[in-house]
Design a protein around this motif. Structure first.
Motif, PDB file in Angstrom:
ATOM      1  N   LYS A   1       0.413 -13.613   2.253  1.00 28.76           N
ATOM      2  CA  LYS A   1       0.257 -12.598   3.332  1.00 28.76           C
ATOM      3  C   LYS A   1       0.589 -11.362   2.491  1.00 28.76           C
ATOM      4  O   LYS A   1       1.504 -11.563   1.595  1.00 28.76           O
ATOM      5  N   VAL A   2      -0.148 -10.362   2.611  1.00 28.55           N
ATOM      6  CA  VAL A   2       0.256  -8.992   2.087  1.00 28.55           C
ATOM      7  C   VAL A   2       0.305  -7.956   2.902  1.00 28.55           C
ATOM      8  O   VAL A   2      -0.425  -7.787   3.898  1.00 28.55           O
ATOM      9  N   SER A   3       1.226  -7.038   2.957  1.00 30.66           N
ATOM     10  CA  SER A   3       1.516  -5.898   3.647  1.00 30.66           C
ATOM     11  C   SER A   3       1.731  -4.675   2.751  1.00 30.66           C
ATOM     12  O   SER A   3       2.453  -4.720   1.831  1.00 30.66           O
ATOM     13  N   ILE A   4       1.331  -3.645   3.235  1.00 28.83           N
ATOM     14  CA  ILE A   4       1.424  -2.395   2.517  1.00 28.83           C
ATOM     15  C   ILE A   4       2.386  -1.448   3.554  1.00 28.83           C
ATOM     16  O   ILE A   4       2.029  -1.355   4.609  1.00 28.83           O
ATOM     17  N   SER A   5       3.571  -1.081   3.070  1.00 31.73           N
ATOM     18  CA  SER A   5       4.281   0.073   3.738  1.00 31.73           C
ATOM     19  C   SER A   5       4.065   1.453   3.339  1.00 31.73           C
ATOM     20  O   SER A   5       4.466   1.578   1.982  1.00 31.73           O
ATOM     21  N   THR A   6       3.668   2.220   4.291  1.00 25.34           N
ATOM     22  CA  THR A   6       3.458   3.660   3.948  1.00 25.34           C
ATOM     23  C   THR A   6       4.052   4.438   5.086  1.00 25.34           C
ATOM     24  O   THR A   6       3.716   4.272   6.421  1.00 25.34           O
ATOM     25  N   THR A   7       4.943   5.457   4.805  1.00 22.04           N
ATOM     26  CA  THR A   7       5.354   6.192   5.668  1.00 22.04           C
ATOM     27  C   THR A   7       4.338   7.535   6.096  1.00 22.04           C
ATOM     28  O   THR A   7       4.268   7.778   7.163  1.00 22.04           O
ATOM     29  N   ARG A   8       3.705   7.952   5.061  1.00 33.26           N
ATOM     30  CA  ARG A   8       2.873   9.214   5.179  1.00 33.26           C
ATOM     31  C   ARG A   8       1.478   8.967   5.269  1.00 33.26           C
ATOM     32  O   ARG A   8       0.666   9.814   5.553  1.00 33.26           O
ATOM     33  N   GLY A   9       0.969   7.809   4.953  1.00 35.74           N
ATOM     34  CA  GLY A   9      -0.455   7.335   5.119  1.00 35.74           C
ATOM     35  C   GLY A   9      -0.933   8.245   3.747  1.00 35.74           C
ATOM     36  O   GLY A   9      -0.526   8.639   3.001  1.00 35.74           O
ATOM     37  N   ALA A  10      -2.392   8.014   3.739  1.00 38.67           N
ATOM     38  CA  ALA A  10      -3.263   8.738   2.584  1.00 38.67           C
ATOM     39  C   ALA A  10      -4.904   8.599   3.179  1.00 38.67           C
ATOM     40  O   ALA A  10      -5.133   7.883   3.638  1.00 38.67           O
ATOM     41  N   TRP A  11      -5.286   9.599   2.576  1.00 41.14           N
ATOM     42  CA  TRP A  11      -6.857   9.351   2.591  1.00 41.14           C
ATOM     43  C   TRP A  11      -7.214   8.419   1.692  1.00 41.14           C
ATOM     44  O   TRP A  11      -6.805   8.298   0.648  1.00 41.14           O
ATOM     45  N   LEU A  12      -8.269   7.752   1.916  1.00 42.23           N
ATOM     46  CA  LEU A  12      -9.015   6.739   1.007  1.00 42.23           C
ATOM     47  C   LEU A  12     -10.422   6.992   0.525  1.00 42.23           C
ATOM     48  O   LEU A  12     -11.256   7.261   1.545  1.00 42.23           O
ATOM     49  N   LEU A  13     -10.690   7.308  -0.691  1.00 42.93           N
ATOM     50  CA  LEU A  13     -11.809   7.473  -1.059  1.00 42.93           C
ATOM     51  C   LEU A  13     -12.424   6.367  -1.808  1.00 42.93           C
ATOM     52  O   LEU A  13     -11.821   5.330  -2.421  1.00 42.93           O
ATOM     53  N   SER A  14     -13.812   6.094  -1.931  1.00 41.23           N
ATOM     54  CA  SER A  14     -14.386   5.046  -2.617  1.00 41.23           C
ATOM     55  C   SER A  14     -14.928   5.652  -3.742  1.00 41.23           C
ATOM     56  O   SER A  14     -15.562   6.811  -3.768  1.00 41.23           O
ATOM     57  N   ARG A  15     -15.050   5.019  -5.087  1.00 42.38           N
ATOM     58  CA  ARG A  15     -15.729   5.259  -5.970  1.00 42.38           C
ATOM     59  C   ARG A  15     -17.316   5.610  -5.543  1.00 42.38           C
ATOM     60  O   ARG A  15     -17.903   6.632  -6.230  1.00 42.38           O
ATOM     61  N   VAL A  16     -17.704   4.693  -4.861  1.00 39.50           N
ATOM     62  CA  VAL A  16     -19.235   4.864  -4.364  1.00 39.50           C
ATOM     63  C   VAL A  16     -19.226   5.621  -3.123  1.00 39.50           C
ATOM     64  O   VAL A  16     -18.774   5.274  -1.964  1.00 39.50           O
ATOM     65  N   PHE A  17     -19.665   6.862  -3.337  1.00 39.02           N
ATOM     66  CA  PHE A  17     -19.725   7.946  -2.499  1.00 39.02           C
ATOM     67  C   PHE A  17     -20.978   7.962  -1.664  1.00 39.02           C
ATOM     68  O   PHE A  17     -21.774   7.408  -1.672  1.00 39.02           O
ATOM     69  N   GLU A  18     -21.257   9.365  -1.090  1.00 36.73           N
ATOM     70  CA  GLU A  18     -22.467   9.671  -0.324  1.00 36.73           C
ATOM     71  C   GLU A  18     -23.490   9.151  -1.045  1.00 36.73           C
ATOM     72  O   GLU A  18     -23.846   9.485  -2.285  1.00 36.73           O
TER      73      GLU A  18
END
Length: 508
Positions: A206-223
């Motif tokens: 099992k894997v969990s990520i703990s984040t207080t502030r969150g983040a924008w997530l971008l992909s290398r493969v964009f529009e």
């Protein structure tokens, strides 16, 4: 004579820029080869960044290249670390840098000469093979990076002292085997944290990520399948971002990043979207959240013997291993604090390069930034500017003007992610490059080009702001710059299209 500390990305281009200006660089590298963060070693070396073998560049090759040395056309668009290192080695060979680099040599101390106010010179003590040597240099370029001293604020995590499982900083990470069948918690949502979580989820229970502030997530493969930075880092986009009213510009960015998937639905929405740090680049995380391989959790409230409690979640979550992806401290152990003062992971530097209070501008720091864009063109532009300041061809403003700007930046951070050190150093990537380029007379003029070379002008304005633009004119002009700009998409396509379907278009 210029001392260059470190032979990574910044140190290599600093050495090259010194040679371009007729200065005499000596580059000191404490490890046994060049490459800095891009040189993978299985063991962790003190004072050096540590890489895990799966690292791939977050910026595309056309936006990461040194401005007069494009990547080979057959290299992939985003580069595995071994190929990135190969490029740096080719760069060093092509420009004859190795003869100016002393490997296995640690810089122990850098101190002002007694007559510094007159000469601006520095005493540099180095150590190699157990023997120390004193040198006198006219100027110093500090290119030692900021990824070697991990920040592990355990006092911020109540109960960690009684946690019976294993925990370590992301700098210690090499392979996912250590997570086989384990329940893993990744604390922090930067690029390393997400990379480690994605890799671990293939073997962990099992894997969990703990984040207080969150983040924008971008992909290398964009529009439309384009590399993200070739879409976002254009002069047109920069103009829009810096000139629209702030609420409208933020609405535009929110709209853009949420086109791929709604961040709120995935638990990733930044807590305060207008104060967001640099985005995270990852292609896998959304699908791994969808398939339950990774869970996004709030900030850690406290640790128990074999579990963790999150804020706003009453139940305990059993865990076996914690990886703290909590960033790095900025430090210059070889410098006195009076030369560069670091507060809250922030060094007070004019244009993020020069200490504002020195009587002589003969010491500069390169690469102390986290750009939303390629670090290499930024470090190179800094080096081009610094080498001309050292030579006396460019003048810095008065000490009072520089200190005023540094203090203003601390109080009023620009509201765009970009050259960000936590929330202090923020500015727009293209604007920053243009600013330094204007100091040395290398900023391209789109209006002038419209009259003389309209196709090139349109490509420069609407297309990616690739580094070759800064070699079209001025000092360091490169004859191949125009051709490199007009063929940049060909080099993107080349490694992607070994098979070309009949009747298809051969370009983007």
């Amino acid at each position: 004579r210029v001392a260059v500390v470190g032979a990574g990305v910044s140190g290599l281009t600093a050495t090259k820029c010194c040679l371009d200006e007729g200065l005499e660089p000596t580059c000191f590298e404490q490890s046994q080869d060049i490459g800095g963060v891009w040189r993978y070693t299985e063991h962790i070396e003190a004072g050096r960044p540590s890489l895990y073998p799966s690292v791939i560049s977050n910026t595309s090759k056309e936006m990461s290249a040194f401005s007069d040395f494009p990547f080979p056309e057959d290299f992939p668009v985003f580069l595995p670390n071994a190929q990135f290192l190969d490029y740096l080695q080719r760069y060093a060979e092509h420009f004859g840098l190795r003869e100016h680099i002393k490997l296995g040599t640690t810089v122990v101390s850098i101190r002002k000469q007694p007559d510094f106010a007159t000469t601006g010179q520095w005493n540099v003590v180095t150590e190699a093979g157990g023997k120390q040597t004193l040198h006198v240099f006219d100027a110093v370029m500090v290119c030692s990076g900021h990824l070697s001293e991990p920040s592990l604020p355990l006092h911020s995590f109540p109960g960690i002292e009684r946690f019976r499982g294993q925990y370590f900083h992301s700098r210690q990470y090499k392979h996912p085997d250590v997570f086989q069948g384990k329940r893993l918690l990744v604390v922090g949502m930067g690029n390393s944290g997400v990379d480690i979580a994605v890799e671990a989820s293939r073997v962990a229970a099992k894997v969990s990520i703990s984040t207080t502030r969150g983040a924008w997530l971008l992909s290398r493969v964009f529009e439309h399948g384009y590399p993200w930075d070739m879409v976002l880092n254009t002069r047109l986009m920069s103009l829009i971002k810096t000139n629209l009213p702030r609420p409208l510009s933020w609405w535009l960015m929110n709209y853009k990043v949420n086109q791929r998937f709604n961040h709120e639905n995935y638990g990733l929405q930044p807590q305060k979207s207008c104060l967001v740090r640099e985005p995270v680049l990852n292609d896998d995380l959304p699908s791994y959240i969808l398939t339950g391989r990774i869970a996004i959790k709030p900030g850690v409230k406290e640790f128990k013997d074999n579990s963790v409690v999150f804020h706003d979640c009453p139940e305990e979550e059993p865990i076996d291993i914690v990886v703290f992806c909590t960033g790095y401290n900025v430090s210059f152990p070889f410098l006195e604090e009076s030369v560069i003062r670091v507060e809250n992971k922030h060094a007070s530097l004019y244009k993020y390069v020069f200490p504002a209070h020195l009587q002589k501008p003969t010491l500069a720091v390169l690469g102390l930034i986290k750009p939303l864009g390629g670090i290499m063109p930024v470090a190179e532009m800094q080096a081009r500017w610094v080498s001309r300041v050292f030579k006396g061809l460019c003048q810095l403003p008065s000490q009072s003007v520089m200190e005023k700007e540094v203090n203003e930046k601390k109080k009023n951070p620009v509201p765009w992610f970009g050259l960000a050190f936590d929330e202090v150093l923020k500015t727009e990537w293209v604007v920053y490059l243009d600013t330094l380029a204007s100091f040395i007379g290398a900023k391209p003029s789109v209006l002038r080009l419209l009259c003389t070379d309209p196709w090139l002008a349109l490509t420069i304005f609407f297309g990616p702001c690739s580094p070759y633009q800064y070699r079209l004119g001025g000092p360091g002009r490169w004859e191949g710059a125009r051709q490199a700009i007009l063929t940049q998409w060909d080099r993107v396509l080349k490694p992607m299209r070994p098979r070309v379907p009949a009747g298809s278009s051969s370009s983007f």
